[in-house]
Write a protein that holds these residues in place. Structure first.
Motif, PDB file in Angstrom:
ATOM      1  N   VAL A  96       0.936  -1.178  -0.065  1.00 39.32           N
ATOM      2  CA  VAL A  96      -0.169   0.202  -0.018  1.00 39.32           C
ATOM      3  C   VAL A  96       0.701   1.131  -0.064  1.00 39.32           C
ATOM      4  CG1 VAL A  96      -1.594   1.341   1.377  1.00 39.32           C
ATOM      5  CG2 VAL A  96      -1.919  -1.164   0.928  1.00 39.32           C
ATOM      6  N   LEU A  97       1.829   1.359   0.913  1.00 41.97           N
ATOM      7  CA  LEU A  97       2.787   2.435   1.010  1.00 41.97           C
ATOM      8  C   LEU A  97       3.598   2.730  -0.270  1.00 41.97           C
ATOM      9  CD1 LEU A  97       4.169   1.967   4.383  1.00 41.97           C
ATOM     10  CD2 LEU A  97       3.002   3.933   3.775  1.00 41.97           C
ATOM     11  N   SER A  98       4.186   1.586  -0.972  1.00 39.63           N
ATOM     12  CA  SER A  98       4.781   1.600  -2.285  1.00 39.63           C
ATOM     13  C   SER A  98       3.849   2.244  -3.575  1.00 39.63           C
ATOM     14  CB  SER A  98       5.466   0.426  -2.730  1.00 39.63           C
ATOM     15  OG  SER A  98       6.352  -0.073  -1.642  1.00 39.63           O
ATOM     16  N   ASP A  99       2.688   1.612  -3.745  1.00 43.02           N
ATOM     17  CA  ASP A  99       1.773   2.074  -4.598  1.00 43.02           C
ATOM     18  C   ASP A  99       1.360   3.314  -4.433  1.00 43.02           C
ATOM     19  OD1 ASP A  99       2.048  -0.539  -5.595  1.00 43.02           O
ATOM     20  OD2 ASP A  99      -0.103  -1.342  -5.334  1.00 43.02           O
ATOM     21  N   GLY A 100       1.208   3.751  -3.086  1.00 47.15           N
ATOM     22  CA  GLY A 100       0.556   5.379  -2.635  1.00 47.15           C
ATOM     23  C   GLY A 100       1.808   6.189  -3.133  1.00 47.15           C
ATOM     24  N   ILE A 101       3.169   6.045  -3.002  1.00 45.15           N
ATOM     25  CA  ILE A 101       4.328   6.634  -3.275  1.00 45.15           C
ATOM     26  C   ILE A 101       4.230   6.876  -4.956  1.00 45.15           C
ATOM     27  CG2 ILE A 101       6.665   7.144  -3.566  1.00 45.15           C
ATOM     28  CD1 ILE A 101       6.633   5.346  -0.684  1.00 45.15           C
ATOM     29  N   CYS A 102       4.014   5.903  -5.783  1.00 46.14           N
ATOM     30  CA  CYS A 102       3.798   5.793  -6.989  1.00 46.14           C
ATOM     31  C   CYS A 102       2.504   6.790  -7.431  1.00 46.14           C
ATOM     32  CB  CYS A 102       3.851   4.519  -7.713  1.00 46.14           C
ATOM     33  SG  CYS A 102       5.531   3.693  -7.465  1.00 46.14           S
ATOM     34  N   ASP A 103       1.488   6.402  -6.977  1.00 45.61           N
ATOM     35  CA  ASP A 103       0.416   7.268  -7.472  1.00 45.61           C
ATOM     36  C   ASP A 103       0.600   8.755  -7.086  1.00 45.61           C
ATOM     37  OD1 ASP A 103      -0.778   4.724  -7.618  1.00 45.61           O
ATOM     38  OD2 ASP A 103      -1.920   4.856  -5.611  1.00 45.61           O
ATOM     39  N   ALA A 104       1.148   9.198  -5.973  1.00 43.63           N
ATOM     40  CA  ALA A 104       1.573  10.514  -5.696  1.00 43.63           C
ATOM     41  C   ALA A 104       2.580  11.129  -6.602  1.00 43.63           C
ATOM     42  CB  ALA A 104       1.626  10.696  -4.283  1.00 43.63           C
ATOM     43  N   CYS A 105       3.392  10.448  -7.253  1.00 45.50           N
ATOM     44  CA  CYS A 105       4.463  10.952  -7.809  1.00 45.50           C
ATOM     45  C   CYS A 105       3.976  10.787  -9.489  1.00 45.50           C
ATOM     46  CB  CYS A 105       5.791  10.192  -7.683  1.00 45.50           C
ATOM     47  SG  CYS A 105       6.557  10.426  -6.218  1.00 45.50           S
ATOM     48  N   VAL A 106       3.048   9.872  -9.854  1.00 41.20           N
ATOM     49  CA  VAL A 106       2.690  10.161 -11.148  1.00 41.20           C
ATOM     50  C   VAL A 106       1.824  11.403 -11.252  1.00 41.20           C
ATOM     51  CG1 VAL A 106       0.644   9.132 -12.457  1.00 41.20           C
ATOM     52  CG2 VAL A 106       2.331   7.303 -11.393  1.00 41.20           C
ATOM     53  N   LEU A 107       1.085  11.481 -10.364  1.00 38.83           N
ATOM     54  CA  LEU A 107       0.243  12.878 -10.387  1.00 38.83           C
ATOM     55  C   LEU A 107       1.102  14.088 -10.427  1.00 38.83           C
ATOM     56  CD1 LEU A 107      -2.615  12.309  -7.699  1.00 38.83           C
ATOM     57  CD2 LEU A 107      -2.698  12.356 -10.046  1.00 38.83           C
ATOM     58  N   VAL A 108       2.397  14.091  -9.807  1.00 40.01           N
ATOM     59  CA  VAL A 108       3.229  15.299  -9.665  1.00 40.01           C
ATOM     60  C   VAL A 108       4.084  15.401 -11.345  1.00 40.01           C
ATOM     61  CG1 VAL A 108       5.496  15.985  -9.169  1.00 40.01           C
ATOM     62  CG2 VAL A 108       3.892  15.159  -7.515  1.00 40.01           C
ATOM     63  N   PHE A 109       4.137  13.951 -11.620  1.00 36.94           N
ATOM     64  CA  PHE A 109       4.913  14.080 -13.088  1.00 36.94           C
ATOM     65  C   PHE A 109       3.916  14.638 -14.117  1.00 36.94           C
ATOM     66  CE2 PHE A 109       5.264  11.693 -17.178  1.00 36.94           C
ATOM     67  CZ  PHE A 109       6.788  11.735 -17.334  1.00 36.94           C
ATOM     68  N   ALA A 118      -0.075  26.837 -15.740  1.00 34.84           N
ATOM     69  CA  ALA A 118      -1.377  25.927 -15.380  1.00 34.84           C
ATOM     70  C   ALA A 118      -0.967  25.016 -14.302  1.00 34.84           C
ATOM     71  CB  ALA A 118      -1.931  25.055 -16.550  1.00 34.84           C
ATOM     72  N   GLN A 119       0.278  25.017 -14.012  1.00 34.18           N
ATOM     73  CA  GLN A 119       0.604  24.170 -12.878  1.00 34.18           C
ATOM     74  C   GLN A 119       0.302  24.699 -11.166  1.00 34.18           C
ATOM     75  OE1 GLN A 119       4.712  22.909 -12.628  1.00 34.18           O
ATOM     76  NE2 GLN A 119       4.705  22.815 -14.976  1.00 34.18           N
ATOM     77  N   SER A 120       0.123  23.605 -10.329  1.00 32.68           N
ATOM     78  CA  SER A 120      -0.410  24.153  -9.130  1.00 32.68           C
ATOM     79  C   SER A 120       0.588  23.773  -8.221  1.00 32.68           C
ATOM     80  CB  SER A 120      -1.690  23.422  -8.749  1.00 32.68           C
ATOM     81  OG  SER A 120      -1.987  23.638  -7.374  1.00 32.68           O
ATOM     82  N   GLN A 121       1.324  24.754  -7.658  1.00 35.28           N
ATOM     83  CA  GLN A 121       2.500  24.450  -6.604  1.00 35.28           C
ATOM     84  C   GLN A 121       1.830  23.940  -5.343  1.00 35.28           C
ATOM     85  OE1 GLN A 121       5.647  24.689  -7.733  1.00 35.28           O
ATOM     86  NE2 GLN A 121       4.731  25.383  -9.746  1.00 35.28           N
ATOM     87  N   GLU A 122       0.746  24.307  -5.086  1.00 39.16           N
ATOM     88  CA  GLU A 122       0.196  23.708  -3.892  1.00 39.16           C
ATOM     89  C   GLU A 122      -0.105  21.936  -4.020  1.00 39.16           C
ATOM     90  OE1 GLU A 122      -3.261  25.633  -2.355  1.00 39.16           O
ATOM     91  OE2 GLU A 122      -2.197  27.257  -1.542  1.00 39.16           O
ATOM     92  N   TRP A 123      -0.667  21.624  -5.249  1.00 42.63           N
ATOM     93  CA  TRP A 123      -0.996  20.507  -5.574  1.00 42.63           C
ATOM     94  C   TRP A 123       0.408  19.423  -5.663  1.00 42.63           C
ATOM     95  CZ3 TRP A 123      -5.006  17.160  -6.190  1.00 42.63           C
ATOM     96  CH2 TRP A 123      -4.763  16.129  -6.823  1.00 42.63           C
ATOM     97  N   THR A 124       1.329  19.965  -6.053  1.00 45.18           N
ATOM     98  CA  THR A 124       2.323  19.411  -6.389  1.00 45.18           C
ATOM     99  C   THR A 124       3.034  19.092  -5.049  1.00 45.18           C
ATOM    100  OG1 THR A 124       2.944  20.234  -8.681  1.00 45.18           O
ATOM    101  CG2 THR A 124       4.880  19.667  -7.364  1.00 45.18           C
ATOM    102  N   ALA A 125       3.222  20.255  -4.224  1.00 45.39           N
ATOM    103  CA  ALA A 125       3.778  20.059  -2.756  1.00 45.39           C
ATOM    104  C   ALA A 125       2.932  19.159  -1.933  1.00 45.39           C
ATOM    105  CB  ALA A 125       3.704  21.361  -2.030  1.00 45.39           C
ATOM    106  N   ARG A 126       1.772  18.956  -2.126  1.00 42.69           N
ATOM    107  CA  ARG A 126       0.936  18.011  -1.463  1.00 42.69           C
ATOM    108  C   ARG A 126       1.210  16.691  -1.803  1.00 42.69           C
ATOM    109  NH1 ARG A 126      -5.327  16.397  -1.852  1.00 42.69           N
ATOM    110  NH2 ARG A 126      -5.426  15.366   0.196  1.00 42.69           N
ATOM    111  N   GLN A 127       1.397  16.324  -3.092  1.00 45.19           N
ATOM    112  CA  GLN A 127       1.567  15.124  -3.624  1.00 45.19           C
ATOM    113  C   GLN A 127       3.103  14.675  -2.985  1.00 45.19           C
ATOM    114  OE1 GLN A 127      -0.918  13.364  -4.556  1.00 45.19           O
ATOM    115  NE2 GLN A 127      -2.083  15.493  -4.703  1.00 45.19           N
ATOM    116  N   LEU A 128       3.980  15.435  -3.414  1.00 42.96           N
ATOM    117  CA  LEU A 128       5.448  15.340  -2.674  1.00 42.96           C
ATOM    118  C   LEU A 128       5.484  15.063  -1.327  1.00 42.96           C
ATOM    119  CD1 LEU A 128       7.226  17.956  -4.797  1.00 42.96           C
ATOM    120  CD2 LEU A 128       7.539  15.342  -5.247  1.00 42.96           C
ATOM    121  N   ARG A 129       4.543  15.728  -0.553  1.00 45.52           N
ATOM    122  CA  ARG A 129       4.548  15.327   0.975  1.00 45.52           C
ATOM    123  C   ARG A 129       3.818  14.032   1.171  1.00 45.52           C
ATOM    124  NH1 ARG A 129       2.007  20.483   1.630  1.00 45.52           N
ATOM    125  NH2 ARG A 129       0.036  19.350   1.889  1.00 45.52           N
ATOM    126  N   LYS A 130       3.017  13.398   0.207  1.00 46.76           N
ATOM    127  CA  LYS A 130       2.526  12.118   0.484  1.00 46.76           C
ATOM    128  C   LYS A 130       3.861  11.189   0.101  1.00 46.76           C
ATOM    129  CE  LYS A 130      -2.220  13.123  -1.117  1.00 46.76           C
ATOM    130  NZ  LYS A 130      -3.087  12.696  -2.441  1.00 46.76           N
TER     131      LYS A 130
END
Length: 211
Positions: A96-109, A118-130
């Motif tokens: 779960v942790l490994s897939d969750g990390i990948c899920d978050a980083c795919v969104l950042v990518f 068009a990019q949201s720095q808040e969105w990116t920062a939140r995914q990177l925190r995850k």
């Protein structure tokens, strides 16, 4: 022979590739772009996501964690999940942790693939925190152990190793090696296994799928 439809360098598909290799199960690897007009993905997965494992009788199994579980049930030897309930639970926690990390980083990518305006720095920062939180927890759970669960390779190691290998390709700026030496040691040990060497991810152009 099984067929595995994969989007390269997908960490999700790599988990299945490594599992099949560890069990010496032959398969044909098919690379697919699931949102191209001519994609065959909807024929095998109504959710139109990869990877998909196609059986000899034409049935399909999809979603990487379910594919891993399906393969373990159908091909139990050598086992990649321990029999003890607590160790099963721990394995799933790592997954779960490994897939969750990948899920978050795919969104950042994909966010970074948008125009800068068009990019949201808040969105990116939140995914990177995850992602960073997930890495910290995996590091804590691993501690000084050689493997994630007990004393040999399991699906937990495959999930963590696939995640870390993908971060090397898609998120090279993430300092997980510096921050978590035990994850670095695990990653480097796993990458010496033939199953990992035979499925090393590589970067592709932006239009290619990552999931």
């Amino acid at each position: 022979m099984y067929r595995l439809i994969s989007a390269t360098p997908s960490p999700y598909a790599r988990k299945v590739r490594i599992q099949l290799a560890e069990k010496s199960i032959p398969f044909e690897l098919i690379t697919e772009v699931p949102w191209n007009r001519d994609t065959a993905t909807p024929k095998y997965n109504p959710l139109e996501k990869l990877p998909v494992l196609i059986c000899q009788n034409g049935d399909s199994v999809y979603e990487s964690r379910f594919i891993n579980e399906w393969v373990e049930l159908k091909h139990p030897e050598p086992p990649l999940v321990r029999a003890d309930p607590d160790e099963i639970i721990l394995t799933k926690r790592f997954e779960v942790l490994s897939d969750g990390i990948c899920d978050a980083c795919v969104l950042v990518f994909w966010e970074r693939a948008r125009s800068e305006a068009a990019q949201s720095q808040e969105w990116t920062a939140r995914q990177l925190r995850k992602a960073e939180g997930g890495l910290r927890e995996i590091s804590r759970l691993l501690a000084d152990n050689e493997y994630c669960v007990s004393d040999r390779l399991t699906l937990a190691d495959i999930a963590v190793g696939s995640c870390l290998g993908w971060l090397n390709v898609r998120m090279p700026e993430m300092p997980w090696r510096d921050n978590h030496p035990n994850l670095t040691a695990l990653h480097d040990r796993l990458e010496e296994r033939p199953s990992f060497k035979g499925s090393v991810p590589y970067a592709q152009v932006i239009s290619d799928p990552v999931v």
